[in-house]
Structures are given as C-alpha cells and as structure tokens.
Design an enzyme around this catalytic site. Structure first.
Site, mmCIF file in Angstrom:
data_model
loop_
_atom_site.group_PDB
_atom_site.id
_atom_site.type_symbol
_atom_site.label_atom_id
_atom_site.label_comp_id
_atom_site.label_asym_id
_atom_site.label_seq_id
_atom_site.Cartn_x
_atom_site.Cartn_y
_atom_site.Cartn_z
ATOM 1 N N GLU A 111 61.611 -51.083 53.087
ATOM 2 C CA GLU A 111 60.354 -50.438 53.483
ATOM 3 C C GLU A 111 60.493 -48.919 53.471
ATOM 4 O OE1 GLU A 111 61.857 -52.915 55.067
ATOM 5 O OE2 GLU A 111 60.413 -54.354 55.870
ATOM 6 N N LYS A 114 69.316 -45.540 59.165
ATOM 7 C CA LYS A 114 70.750 -45.600 59.440
ATOM 8 C C LYS A 114 71.508 -46.014 58.177
ATOM 9 C CE LYS A 114 74.012 -48.098 62.351
ATOM 10 N NZ LYS A 114 74.179 -49.008 63.482
ATOM 11 N N LYS A 166 64.355 -61.401 55.030
ATOM 12 C CA LYS A 166 64.639 -60.329 54.054
ATOM 13 C C LYS A 166 65.170 -60.938 52.756
ATOM 14 C CE LYS A 166 66.341 -56.658 57.090
ATOM 15 N NZ LYS A 166 67.525 -55.888 57.429
ATOM 16 N N GLU A 192 64.828 -58.266 70.285
ATOM 17 C CA GLU A 192 65.838 -58.252 69.222
ATOM 18 C C GLU A 192 67.237 -58.350 69.829
ATOM 19 O OE1 GLU A 192 65.616 -56.322 64.849
ATOM 20 O OE2 GLU A 192 65.806 -54.842 66.436
ATOM 21 N N GLY A 225 70.455 -49.553 65.877
ATOM 22 C CA GLY A 225 69.130 -49.059 65.485
ATOM 23 C C GLY A 225 68.176 -48.900 66.660
ATOM 24 N N ARG A 226 68.068 -49.944 67.475
ATOM 25 C CA ARG A 226 67.091 -49.893 68.576
ATOM 26 C C ARG A 226 67.586 -49.057 69.758
ATOM 27 N NH1 ARG A 226 69.007 -54.729 67.424
ATOM 28 N NH2 ARG A 226 70.208 -55.969 68.917
ATOM 29 N N HIS A 272 40.766 -55.520 81.568
ATOM 30 C CA HIS A 272 39.482 -55.961 81.012
ATOM 31 C C HIS A 272 39.693 -56.884 79.811
ATOM 32 C CE1 HIS A 272 37.103 -53.166 83.487
ATOM 33 N NE2 HIS A 272 38.261 -52.531 83.506
HETATM 34 C C1 G6Q Z 1 67.513 -52.308 65.264
HETATM 35 C C2 G6Q Z 1 67.561 -52.930 63.981
HETATM 36 C C3 G6Q Z 1 66.453 -52.531 63.035
HETATM 37 C C4 G6Q Z 1 66.705 -51.262 62.249
HETATM 38 C C5 G6Q Z 1 65.725 -51.213 61.085
HETATM 39 C C6 G6Q Z 1 65.858 -49.958 60.277
HETATM 40 O O1 G6Q Z 1 68.336 -52.427 66.119
HETATM 41 O O2 G6Q Z 1 68.818 -52.752 63.444
HETATM 42 O O3 G6Q Z 1 65.219 -52.426 63.669
HETATM 43 O O4 G6Q Z 1 66.600 -50.145 63.075
HETATM 44 O O5 G6Q Z 1 65.903 -52.325 60.290
HETATM 45 O O6 G6Q Z 1 67.137 -49.849 59.739
HETATM 46 P P1 G6Q Z 1 67.597 -48.534 59.046
HETATM 47 O O7 G6Q Z 1 67.592 -47.441 60.049
HETATM 48 O O8 G6Q Z 1 68.975 -48.819 58.515
HETATM 49 O O9 G6Q Z 1 66.621 -48.236 57.935
#
Ligand code: G6Q
Length: 545
Positions: free
Chosen positions: A212, A206, A512, A353, A267-268, A384
C-alpha cells in the site's frame, strides 16, 4: 488444561466470580462510602477511578495474586532490559528506550541504544526546525506548507491519532494529510488538493516493502514529476522513515533524507521513533519531547509501582476479569474529547493486533479467551448512536471513559455540558434504574396503570455495567504520552497473563499472500484455483470491468 486455568490464582477467581456475579455495584457503593478513594489511583498527571467495577477489595487481592503468579513485573523488567521477548521474530521490544532521556543509558548486546536513539532524534529535530522555520524550501524556493505522511498500520495510525489529538499545538501555517489506503481515491484526493512546489511527502515504512505504502508513494512521485518537477527535485520533497536504507535508495530518496529506526521498534509501538516525524513537524521538537517524557513517566510508573497502585496492571486485570470470567467479548473506549477522535481506532490496532492470538508464546493453543474487540467513538456522539446497547443490550460491555477537566476551547457552557454527560453515563451504567423506580416516575408523570404496565419494562436499566474513568487536567503532549503508554503497558500485562506474544502479528500475513496471487489474476484476467465464491467474485469483476 493450561497452566493458567489450572493455577490456584485462576481457580480462586473462578469461585469468587460465583459469589460476586449477582452482586450489584449500587449495593457495593451503598455499603462503602470509601469506594472512590479505595479504588482510584492518581499518577503521571492521570486519575484512574476504577471504583465503578464489579469488584470488592477481595476481588482485587485475587486479581493481584494472578498478576504475581504470571510475574508481570519480572516480565516487564525483561522487556525494558532488551531481552528478545518477541521470540517468533527474534527481536527485543524496546519502544520504552525511545522515551529514555538524553544522558541515560541502556546497553543491549554491547551497544548503548539510548545514545543511538538521541543521535537519530537530533537528526530529525534539525530537519524539523528547518522545515518549520522555512529554511527548508521546495525546488522553486517556496517554503513547505503541506506535509503528506504516506504509511499504513503502525506507520499511520499513531502519527495520525497524535496529530489530531494535539491540534491546538499544531503549527498553524502547516497543513497535514495522512494517506494510508491503497484505494487510489485516498492519494488522489490529496494530490488534487496540494501544491507540489510546497509539499513534503514523508514515506513512512519500517520495512519499505509494504504494498500500500509503496503504491501510494509511487503515485505521489509520479504526480510530483508530472507537475513539472525534475527527478533531482525529489530530494527536496520526499523523505523516508525506515529501517531499510537499500529500498529507500532504490525508490529514489536520498538516504541523507532518511530517518532511521530499529527492528526492535514494533510498528504499532513506533510513533515515538522517527515514524513520529509528522508529529514533530506538527507540534515542534519541544512538544514532541514532552510527549516522550509523558510516556517515560508512565514507563517508570509501570516498572516501579506495586501492583496495587499500578494503573496499567489494574486496567489489564479488570479486562481479564470481565473477558475471562464474565465472558465479555468487547471493550468500549469512549473519549470525551473531540481531539481524541482517532484514539479508539489507534487502540484497536494496539490491542487487537497485539493480543488477538489463539496460541501462547510456546505455540500451544489457548483454552481461554484472549483479546477482546476494541471499539468506540467520542462522546457525546456515541450516546446518540450505540450507547443504547451498552445500557440495555444483552452483552456486558466494559468501557473506559476518558476526559480532560479543562477544554482546549472554553466556549460558553460546552465543556460543562460535555463533562455532565461524561459523568452521567458512568453513573447511569453503574446504578441503572429499577422497575419500582420506573413505575413511580411514571406514576408521578400522571400515567395510568395500563400505560405503566406496558411501558415500564422498556424503561428499566439493569445497571451494574462496569466502567473505568480516566481524567487529566488538560490534553497536553505530556498527558497524551502518559495515556498512550498506559494502554501499551495494559496490553503488555494482559498478554503476559494470557501467555501470548503481544509483539508479532502473523494473522495479517495470509490475506497478503492471497492478495499477491489475486492481483496477478486481476491483471491477467485469468481465474486461478479458487473456491467457487472467490472464483465467482473474480468473474463478476471481469464481466463488469
Ligand atoms: C504493526 C504492524 C503493521 C505495520 C504496517 C506497516 O505493528 O507491524 O501495522 O506497521 O504493516 O508496515 P511498514 O511500516 O513496514 O510499512
């Protein structure tokens, strides 16, 4: 004391808890043969049976009063209308707009968001058809046969979970990989195993600033160029999903190959947006539309149904009932469907989250528990492994059991065996086994008095352990869409009860920040200002490197 704790609805539940905490579900079932029909809801292709909970009709009345007192319905309408309910990020929360059908409208700040959504999804759909129909080829003319989604968190967990869940719908000549971890081993394993000439990398981010994802994307680009491709060939093999076109262009991806979305998609909550490009590629546009439609049906259910029949609201209230009154600190998710094996991990992010918060939306500290630990594994594997603790451990662990009536793979008696176990677990958790039942079983097996006395306590099951059962005919794109949206709205409703902002995630920032400093220190081999533990560990890394 907070308004919530002070509210009449909360106080009524507190005193009701005292009356009911020692009542056994076995007795509630024995006293009322209508429990299943009273405490189950069937809508959006899903059956929710919540009768195996420590509730009576009176409990539910009191819980629905709690829902009314915090106006979940009104809050939901505000979210659906695009109010900036994510105040700390000054954003609307409109993943629901992503599932609105073509032709409908949602005007926010003078713009029709649904029209924009469909313009972008048409762009994605055209691209997807080209790749799936082998019209889009790699730089040597080979059709694409491998898709690598590079993203993390919300840009990974949703697409990965859905692609796994809908494997039977996956185009058979396409192979999918998901790379998220900054551990170089993750991207290395994929790079080693793909043919760059027929691989498409989706860089899903996003913000397009995530460490990463950018590290993995750079390594993928480097490997691509090292495989003999030229810079101009990147356009055929790298596409981006982002809200940040400048950063995408800077990375070297043609912005014509960027699928955009908007800051009002968290994001989520983003798998429904262009972030779901890998899902579209896997299952095709029609099935992706069915996934969206399933979610849209659940959206409508959530905003149009009275609390008494509202599945997300009921699940939310039951979670609060156990978390805040019975002091349950975790909640298990048990899908009895191998294709849903990533569903608990996906829900971990969605729930933890969103509602793992220690202050309310207005910044004041909570004086009650908020989001629980979410965990789980597919059944029957969990039986199990850790089910021992759910049956006989000292913590109360409410659990959701999820299963399709029909399997995607009807092989022999497998599915009957799966369902038998599925049904047996919730029955066992509810009923338990009393000391006298254990003793008579042992006597019937011929055990002597001494053996009975020593073994019996170990074989007793208290029971009275609550579960929700969710069933649907088959795990299809539509039922999966409804199921995911059901949990999204459950999380929203709980967030409203606790008064937290379910849509920010400041708790991930401190680590971070510190990592940025530590990265420099690792690179320069200099230990900065740290506590003795962190300094000692850095020193250990330096001496062993
Ligand atoms: C979700 C968070 C988080 C996000 C990641 C990736 O709600 O905001 O999990 O999706 O940190 O972020 P980017 O899509 O910006 O790389």
């Amino acid at each position: 004391m907070s308004d919530l704790i002070n509210s009449a609805a909360w106080k009524a539940l507190q005193s009701h808890y005292k009356e009911i905490s020692n009542v056994h579900m076995r007795d509630l079932f024995a006293a009322d043969s209508e429990r299943f029909s009273k405490f189950s809801v069937n809508d959006c292709g899903c059956l929710l049976d919540y009768s195996k909970n420590r509730i009576t009709e009176d409990t539910m009345v009191k819980l629905f009063e709690l829902a009314s007192s915090v106006d979940i319905a009104g809050e939901a309408k505000r979210m659906f209308a695009g109010e900036r309910i994510n105040a700390t990020e000054d954003r609307s929360v409109l993943h629901t707009a992503l599932r609105m059908p073509k032709g409908s409208t949602l005007e926010v700040d003078g713009e029709d968001l649904v029209a924009q959504v469909h313009e972008v999804s048409d762009h994605a759909a055209t691209f997807v058809d080209k790749v799936r129909n082998k019209v889009w080829t790699g730089y040597t003319g080979k059709p694409i046969d491998t898709i690598v989604n590079i993203g993390i968190g919300g840009s990974d967990l949703g697409p990965l979970m859905v692609c796994e869940a809908l494997k039977p719908w996956q185009q058979k000549d396409l192979t999918f990989h998901f790379v998220s971890n900054v551990d170089g081993s993750h991207i290395a394993q994929v790079i080693e195993n793909v043919n760059m000439q027929s691989t498409l990398f989706i860089i899903a981010s996003k913000t397009f600033t995530t460490l990463e994802t950018l590290a993995n994307a750079s390594s993928a680009r480097e490997a691509f160029l090292n495989s003999g491709a030229a810079t101009k060939d990147i356009a055929k093999h790298f596409v981006a999903v982002s809200t940040n076109s400048e950063a995408v262009a800077e990375f070297g991806i043609d912005v014509d190959n960027m699928f955009r979305f908007w800051d009002w998609v968290g994001g989520r909550y983003s798998l429904w947006s262009s972030i779901g490009l890998s899902i579209r590629l896997s299952i095709g546009n029609e099935n992706f539309d069915a996934l969206l439609d399933g979610a849209h049906q659940m959206d409508r259910h959530f905003v149009e149904t009275e609390y008494e029949k509202n599945m997300p609201v009921i699940l939310a209230l039951l979670g609060v009932w156990y978390g805040n009154f019975f002091n349950a600190r975790s909640h298990a998710i048990e899908p009895y469907d191998q294709y849903l094996h990533r569903f608990p991990a996906y829900l971990q992010q969605l729930d933890m989250e969103s509602n793992g918060k220690h202050v309310r939306a207005d910044g004041t500290a909570v004086d009650y528990a908020t989001g629980p630990v979410i965990w789980g594994e597919p059944g029957t594997n969990g039986q199990h492994a850790f089910f021992q603790l759910i049956h006989q451990g000292t913590d109360l662990i409410p659990a959701d059991f999820i299963a399709p009536v029909k399997s995607q793979n009807q092989i022999g008696e497998h599915h009957n065996m799966l369902l038998a176990n599925f049904l047996a677990q919730t029955e066992a958790l509810m009923k338990g086994k009393t000391l006298s039942e254990v003793e008579s079983e042992l006597r019937a097996s011929g055990a002597d008095a001494k053996t009975i006395a020593s073994l019996a306590p170990h074989k007793v099951f208290e029971g009275n352990r609550p579960t929700n059962t969710l069933m649907f005919d088959e795990l299809t794109p539509a039922t999966l869409g409804s199921l995911i949206a059901l949990y999204e709205h459950k999380v929203f409703a709980q967030g409203k009860i606790w008064g937290v902002n379910s849509f920010d995630q400041w708790g991930v920032e401190l680590g971070k920040q510190l990592a940025a400093t530590l990265l420099q220190e690792l690179q320069s081999q200099k230990v900065g200002e740290h506590d003795s533990s962190t300094a000692g560990l850095l020193g250990y890394c330096f001496t062993r490197a």
